[in-house]
Design a protein around this motif. Sequence first.
Motif, PDB file in Angstrom:
ATOM      1  N   THR A 239       0.815  -1.223   0.000  1.00 51.97           N
ATOM      2  CA  THR A 239       0.000   0.000   0.000  1.00 51.97           C
ATOM      3  C   THR A 239       0.845   1.269   0.000  1.00 51.97           C
ATOM      4  O   THR A 239       0.310   2.367   0.111  1.00 51.97           O
ATOM      5  CB  THR A 239      -0.927   0.015   1.226  1.00 51.97           C
ATOM      6  N   GLY A 240       2.173   1.114  -0.093  1.00 52.98           N
ATOM      7  CA  GLY A 240       3.046   2.287  -0.120  1.00 52.98           C
ATOM      8  C   GLY A 240       3.142   2.993   1.220  1.00 52.98           C
ATOM      9  O   GLY A 240       3.377   4.201   1.281  1.00 52.98           O
ATOM     10  N   SER A 241       2.987   2.234   2.307  1.00 53.31           N
ATOM     11  CA  SER A 241       3.011   2.821   3.648  1.00 53.31           C
ATOM     12  C   SER A 241       4.397   2.690   4.278  1.00 53.31           C
ATOM     13  O   SER A 241       5.028   1.640   4.181  1.00 53.31           O
ATOM     14  CB  SER A 241       1.990   2.115   4.536  1.00 53.31           C
ATOM     15  N   HIS A 242       4.861   3.761   4.947  1.00 54.42           N
ATOM     16  CA  HIS A 242       6.121   3.684   5.688  1.00 54.42           C
ATOM     17  C   HIS A 242       5.907   3.902   7.188  1.00 54.42           C
ATOM     18  O   HIS A 242       6.862   4.077   7.933  1.00 54.42           O
ATOM     19  CB  HIS A 242       7.147   4.692   5.144  1.00 54.42           C
ATOM     20  N   VAL A 243       4.661   3.889   7.617  1.00 56.83           N
ATOM     21  CA  VAL A 243       4.334   3.956   9.044  1.00 56.83           C
ATOM     22  C   VAL A 243       3.585   2.679   9.405  1.00 56.83           C
ATOM     23  O   VAL A 243       2.539   2.376   8.830  1.00 56.83           O
ATOM     24  CB  VAL A 243       3.484   5.192   9.389  1.00 56.83           C
ATOM     25  N   LEU A 244       4.151   1.912  10.347  1.00 60.50           N
ATOM     26  CA  LEU A 244       3.552   0.650  10.772  1.00 60.50           C
ATOM     27  C   LEU A 244       3.237   0.727  12.263  1.00 60.50           C
ATOM     28  O   LEU A 244       3.973   1.369  13.025  1.00 60.50           O
ATOM     29  CB  LEU A 244       4.493  -0.522  10.492  1.00 60.50           C
ATOM     30  N   PHE A 245       2.179   0.062  12.648  1.00 56.80           N
ATOM     31  CA  PHE A 245       1.723   0.122  14.046  1.00 56.80           C
ATOM     32  C   PHE A 245       1.260  -1.258  14.482  1.00 56.80           C
ATOM     33  O   PHE A 245       0.299  -1.803  13.947  1.00 56.80           O
ATOM     34  CB  PHE A 245       0.590   1.139  14.167  1.00 56.80           C
ATOM     35  N   THR A 246       1.988  -1.828  15.441  1.00 59.95           N
ATOM     36  CA  THR A 246       1.639  -3.118  16.015  1.00 59.95           C
ATOM     37  C   THR A 246       0.976  -2.924  17.375  1.00 59.95           C
ATOM     38  O   THR A 246       1.556  -2.269  18.252  1.00 59.95           O
ATOM     39  CB  THR A 246       2.885  -4.002  16.196  1.00 59.95           C
ATOM     40  N   SER A 247      -0.211  -3.470  17.543  1.00 59.86           N
ATOM     41  CA  SER A 247      -0.897  -3.472  18.835  1.00 59.86           C
ATOM     42  C   SER A 247      -0.859  -4.886  19.400  1.00 59.86           C
ATOM     43  O   SER A 247      -0.993  -5.862  18.657  1.00 59.86           O
ATOM     44  CB  SER A 247      -2.356  -3.032  18.670  1.00 59.86           C
ATOM     45  N   TYR A 248      -0.681  -4.989  20.720  1.00 61.83           N
ATOM     46  CA  TYR A 248      -0.644  -6.293  21.371  1.00 61.83           C
ATOM     47  C   TYR A 248      -1.917  -6.504  22.174  1.00 61.83           C
ATOM     48  O   TYR A 248      -2.319  -5.634  22.960  1.00 61.83           O
ATOM     49  CB  TYR A 248       0.595  -6.405  22.271  1.00 61.83           C
ATOM     50  N   ARG A 249      -2.528  -7.645  21.982  1.00 64.29           N
ATOM     51  CA  ARG A 249      -3.827  -7.926  22.593  1.00 64.29           C
ATOM     52  C   ARG A 249      -3.736  -7.947  24.117  1.00 64.29           C
ATOM     53  O   ARG A 249      -2.710  -8.323  24.687  1.00 64.29           O
ATOM     54  CB  ARG A 249      -4.354  -9.259  22.071  1.00 64.29           C
ATOM     55  N   ALA A 250      -4.831  -7.586  24.737  1.00 65.15           N
ATOM     56  CA  ALA A 250      -4.902  -7.544  26.200  1.00 65.15           C
ATOM     57  C   ALA A 250      -4.564  -8.904  26.796  1.00 65.15           C
ATOM     58  O   ALA A 250      -4.972  -9.949  26.288  1.00 65.15           O
ATOM     59  CB  ALA A 250      -6.289  -7.103  26.644  1.00 65.15           C
ATOM     60  N   GLY A 251      -3.778  -8.866  27.858  1.00 64.70           N
ATOM     61  CA  GLY A 251      -3.450 -10.077  28.586  1.00 64.70           C
ATOM     62  C   GLY A 251      -2.341 -10.911  27.983  1.00 64.70           C
ATOM     63  O   GLY A 251      -2.087 -12.018  28.464  1.00 64.70           O
ATOM     64  N   THR A 252      -1.664 -10.406  26.957  1.00 56.53           N
ATOM     65  CA  THR A 252      -0.646 -11.226  26.287  1.00 56.53           C
ATOM     66  C   THR A 252       0.781 -10.704  26.456  1.00 56.53           C
ATOM     67  O   THR A 252       1.711 -11.360  25.999  1.00 56.53           O
ATOM     68  CB  THR A 252      -0.930 -11.338  24.779  1.00 56.53           C
ATOM     69  N   THR A 253       0.956  -9.549  27.092  1.00 55.96           N
ATOM     70  CA  THR A 253       2.308  -9.033  27.297  1.00 55.96           C
ATOM     71  C   THR A 253       2.857  -9.585  28.613  1.00 55.96           C
ATOM     72  O   THR A 253       2.271  -9.362  29.671  1.00 55.96           O
ATOM     73  CB  THR A 253       2.320  -7.491  27.330  1.00 55.96           C
ATOM     74  N   PRO A 254       3.974 -10.319  28.551  1.00 54.29           N
ATOM     75  CA  PRO A 254       4.491 -10.965  29.761  1.00 54.29           C
ATOM     76  C   PRO A 254       4.827  -9.968  30.868  1.00 54.29           C
ATOM     77  O   PRO A 254       5.230  -8.830  30.595  1.00 54.29           O
ATOM     78  CB  PRO A 254       5.756 -11.668  29.262  1.00 54.29           C
ATOM     79  N   VAL A 255       4.642 -10.394  32.103  1.00 56.99           N
ATOM     80  CA  VAL A 255       5.017  -9.696  33.347  1.00 56.99           C
ATOM     81  C   VAL A 255       4.104  -8.505  33.633  1.00 56.99           C
ATOM     82  O   VAL A 255       3.447  -8.435  34.660  1.00 56.99           O
ATOM     83  CB  VAL A 255       6.496  -9.247  33.338  1.00 56.99           C
ATOM     84  N   ASN A 256       4.074  -7.533  32.708  1.00 57.29           N
ATOM     85  CA  ASN A 256       3.314  -6.300  32.927  1.00 57.29           C
ATOM     86  C   ASN A 256       2.923  -5.752  31.567  1.00 57.29           C
ATOM     87  O   ASN A 256       3.777  -5.665  30.679  1.00 57.29           O
ATOM     88  CB  ASN A 256       4.176  -5.303  33.711  1.00 57.29           C
ATOM     89  N   PRO A 257       1.672  -5.346  31.367  1.00 58.46           N
ATOM     90  CA  PRO A 257       1.258  -4.875  30.041  1.00 58.46           C
ATOM     91  C   PRO A 257       2.035  -3.661  29.537  1.00 58.46           C
ATOM     92  O   PRO A 257       2.031  -3.396  28.331  1.00 58.46           O
ATOM     93  CB  PRO A 257      -0.227  -4.528  30.241  1.00 58.46           C
ATOM     94  N   HIS A 258       2.685  -2.916  30.442  1.00 54.98           N
ATOM     95  CA  HIS A 258       3.479  -1.776  29.980  1.00 54.98           C
ATOM     96  C   HIS A 258       4.744  -2.227  29.256  1.00 54.98           C
ATOM     97  O   HIS A 258       5.288  -1.482  28.438  1.00 54.98           O
ATOM     98  CB  HIS A 258       3.850  -0.874  31.172  1.00 54.98           C
ATOM     99  N   LEU A 259       5.198  -3.435  29.553  1.00 56.25           N
ATOM    100  CA  LEU A 259       6.475  -3.900  29.002  1.00 56.25           C
ATOM    101  C   LEU A 259       6.279  -4.461  27.599  1.00 56.25           C
ATOM    102  O   LEU A 259       6.686  -5.585  27.281  1.00 56.25           O
ATOM    103  CB  LEU A 259       7.095  -4.949  29.928  1.00 56.25           C
ATOM    104  N   SER A 260       5.684  -3.662  26.730  1.00 55.54           N
ATOM    105  CA  SER A 260       5.334  -4.153  25.405  1.00 55.54           C
ATOM    106  C   SER A 260       6.544  -4.381  24.513  1.00 55.54           C
ATOM    107  O   SER A 260       6.428  -4.961  23.439  1.00 55.54           O
ATOM    108  CB  SER A 260       4.332  -3.215  24.725  1.00 55.54           C
TER     109      SER A 260
END
Length: 279
Positions: A239-260
Amino acid sequence: MVDDFAAGSFTDSAGFELDFRLYRPAGFLRNPQTRTRYPLVVTLHGGGEVADNNMTQLTSNRIAVTFAKPERQRRNPAFVLSPQIPLPRPMDGPDGTDWTDAKVQAALIELIDTFVREHSRTVDTDRLCLVGLSSGGRGIYSLLAERPEVFAAALPTAGWGDAATMDRITHIPIWADHSVDDPVAPYREGRFGNPGTWTLMNALETAGARVSRGEWANDLPKAQFEARSRALLRQARATGSHVLFTSYRAGTTPVNPHLSWAQRHENDVVIDWLFAQSR
């Protein structure tokens, strides 16, 4: 690995001091007169690493160290510059965060400019990259807006920023990520009245950037995690995009959700993308 980083200190023209650690690529160390020009990766630590030891910006969260690993340097040789914000904690920035403190940001800009000038033969000025997490992610959005002509690409994780400045950085390749259930720097609301990554990506889109979005679990095995990243990158290229954004689903980030950033800097797809960018 930490021992491979030389310790240094920089005092800017206003007298403010920033300690830093510097990794120099093996080819440069073998021949400082080399005509090879290397990318420069500048890492911005989070709020928990503010200290006077010139060490925890390497040992805590280890973002700088991952860029100095032998296998990474064989693949992408680069200088890695890792400054540390000193105590007493500067909190004079527009939203009370560290890298947006006026004194800190001025010293950081001067440090980068000085390093590039002093290594003009060996730093590829078209390949200056920013990597940061939490308040370091906030620092990235602020620094990109302050110096939009300098940096080739950025990896901000779990950051927040000023949506009104996003129109200045629509041309810069960015791969952002954030856990949707982050309690420290909320995904939408951010901190100190400045919005989180989801809102900033929307602002970038409104300003004209095409944003490619993906969402998956942050605890996937490495191969699956990278496969999802690879698919998102294919989507962006299509699509000619140079900005990418990954979101992580709730409850799946180990230890603490802030530690993405749990898998972020071990992700070969993302890091290879970073080093492929050029201004």
